[in-house]
Scaffold this active site. Structure first.
Site, PDB file in Angstrom:
ATOM      1  N   SER A  63      33.043  37.163  47.263  1.00 60.93           N
ATOM      2  CA  SER A  63      33.495  38.549  47.382  1.00 60.93           C
ATOM      3  C   SER A  63      32.799  39.279  48.522  1.00 60.93           C
ATOM      4  O   SER A  63      31.724  38.897  48.975  1.00 60.93           O
ATOM      5  CB  SER A  63      33.235  39.303  46.080  1.00 60.93           C
ATOM      6  OG  SER A  63      33.718  38.580  44.981  1.00 60.93           O
TER       7      SER A  63
HETATM    8  N1  SAH Z   1      31.641  35.591  41.978  1.00 57.27           N
HETATM    9  C1  SAH Z   1      31.939  34.616  43.006  1.00 57.27           C
HETATM   10  C2  SAH Z   1      33.307  34.777  43.621  1.00 57.27           C
HETATM   11  C3  SAH Z   1      34.391  34.627  42.632  1.00 57.27           C
HETATM   12  S1  SAH Z   1      35.950  34.091  43.241  1.00 57.27           S
HETATM   13  C4  SAH Z   1      30.879  34.604  44.089  1.00 57.27           C
HETATM   14  O1  SAH Z   1      29.949  35.414  44.027  1.00 57.27           O
HETATM   15  O2  SAH Z   1      30.960  33.768  44.986  1.00 57.27           O
HETATM   16  C5  SAH Z   1      36.654  33.866  41.635  1.00 57.27           C
HETATM   17  C6  SAH Z   1      36.255  32.585  40.962  1.00 57.27           C
HETATM   18  O3  SAH Z   1      36.749  32.641  39.634  1.00 57.27           O
HETATM   19  C7  SAH Z   1      36.878  31.343  41.592  1.00 57.27           C
HETATM   20  O4  SAH Z   1      35.882  30.444  41.936  1.00 57.27           O
HETATM   21  C8  SAH Z   1      37.788  30.815  40.508  1.00 57.27           C
HETATM   22  O5  SAH Z   1      37.899  29.405  40.483  1.00 57.27           O
HETATM   23  C9  SAH Z   1      37.119  31.338  39.255  1.00 57.27           C
HETATM   24  N2  SAH Z   1      37.956  31.415  38.054  1.00 57.27           N
HETATM   25  C10 SAH Z   1      39.256  31.783  37.965  1.00 57.27           C
HETATM   26  N3  SAH Z   1      39.681  31.718  36.694  1.00 57.27           N
HETATM   27  C11 SAH Z   1      38.616  31.299  35.943  1.00 57.27           C
HETATM   28  C12 SAH Z   1      38.424  31.005  34.554  1.00 57.27           C
HETATM   29  N4  SAH Z   1      39.406  31.120  33.671  1.00 57.27           N
HETATM   30  N5  SAH Z   1      37.217  30.592  34.159  1.00 57.27           N
HETATM   31  C13 SAH Z   1      36.187  30.442  35.037  1.00 57.27           C
HETATM   32  N6  SAH Z   1      36.312  30.690  36.361  1.00 57.27           N
HETATM   33  C14 SAH Z   1      37.515  31.107  36.813  1.00 57.27           C
END
Ligand code: SAH
Length: 216
Positions: A63
């Site tokens: 993000s």
């Molecule tokens: N917080 C992260 C960025 C998040 S991007 C950072 O600091 O880098 C969103 C992430 O959520 C992605 O990696 C995606 O694979 C994950 N995601 C999406 N749906 C999810 C679920 N049901 N359970 C766990 N992770 C999930």
């Protein structure tokens, strides 16, 4: 005596966060201490302190720093809190949270991302974070309840089962809205009588998808 100088891009990084309204000193310190360059892809290191989201493996994103700082500030994290993150991605948001609370459990549905975030956080010396490969829509009961929950992927709605994982007085923040397009950051507080909800700002996140990813 020479004063060790911070690279100018890190000074600008702090200045930009302050200029955009981040004022919590603990959040600003955490943003200063966690080296974002270690969480981005090798080729993006020169851009690590620009205020933009960047691509990571598995088609996901780390993000935008302002959004990380803003969500963290709005979460009102306390030293003795246990926090849950859904969407570990690179592990950056979890690292920021880990500087402000007792323990962070972060869940990621891509095995590749979970494994590399775990290795990265361990190598960087963050010892109060557990990275779990799994589905954030189905947090294991054994993980207990949390003082704070942060969802870093877009949910069309917040499942009640997730809200029920908040301790009394607990706070959850999540981007809520359609997967394609803009979502609204929503903050939910668990009160004695139920749940209080407040819409914060518009954001754009990659979707939260159910189940673990079949792809690596
Ligand atoms: N917080 C992260 C960025 C998040 S991007 C950072 O600091 O880098 C969103 C992430 O959520 C992605 O990696 C995606 O694979 C994950 N995601 C999406 N749906 C999810 C679920 N049901 N359970 C766990 N992770 C999930």
């Amino acid at each position: 005596m020479a004063v060790p100088s911070e690279p100018p891009e890190k000074m600008m990084f702090q200045l930009n966060l302050r200029r955009r309204g981040i004022s919590d000193q603990n959040v600003l310190r955490a943003m200063d201490e966690v080296p974002r360059e270690a969480f981005v892809q090798r080729g993006d290191r020169a851009d690590a302190y620009r205020d933009s989201a960047l691509g990571i493996a598995c088609g996901q994103t780390i993000s935008q720093p302002f959004v990380v700082a803003y969500m963290t500030e709005q979460l009102h994290v306390g030293r003795d809190h246990r926090a849950l993150e859904i969407g570990a991605g690179s592990g950056y948001q979890a690292a920021i949270l880990s500087r402000l609370c007792k323990h962070v459990l972060t869940i990621e549905r891509y095995r590749t991302l979970a494994d590399s975030a775990r290795d990265r956080l361990e190598n960087l010396g963050y010892h109060n974070i557990e990275v779990m490969f799994g589905d954030g829509f189905d947090v294991p009961a054994g993980a207990g309840n949390f003082d704070r929950i942060i969802v870093t992927a877009a949910m069309e709605q917040i499942p009640e089962s997730l809200l029920l994982r908040l301790e009394p007085g607990g706070i959850l923040i999540a981007p809520v809205g359609p997967h394609q397009g803009t979502q609204t950051l929503v903050r939910v507080t668990r009160t004695d009588g139920g749940f209080g909800r407040k819409a914060l700002v518009d954001v754009r996140f990659v979707p939260a998808l159910p189940g673990i990813a079949r792809e690596l």
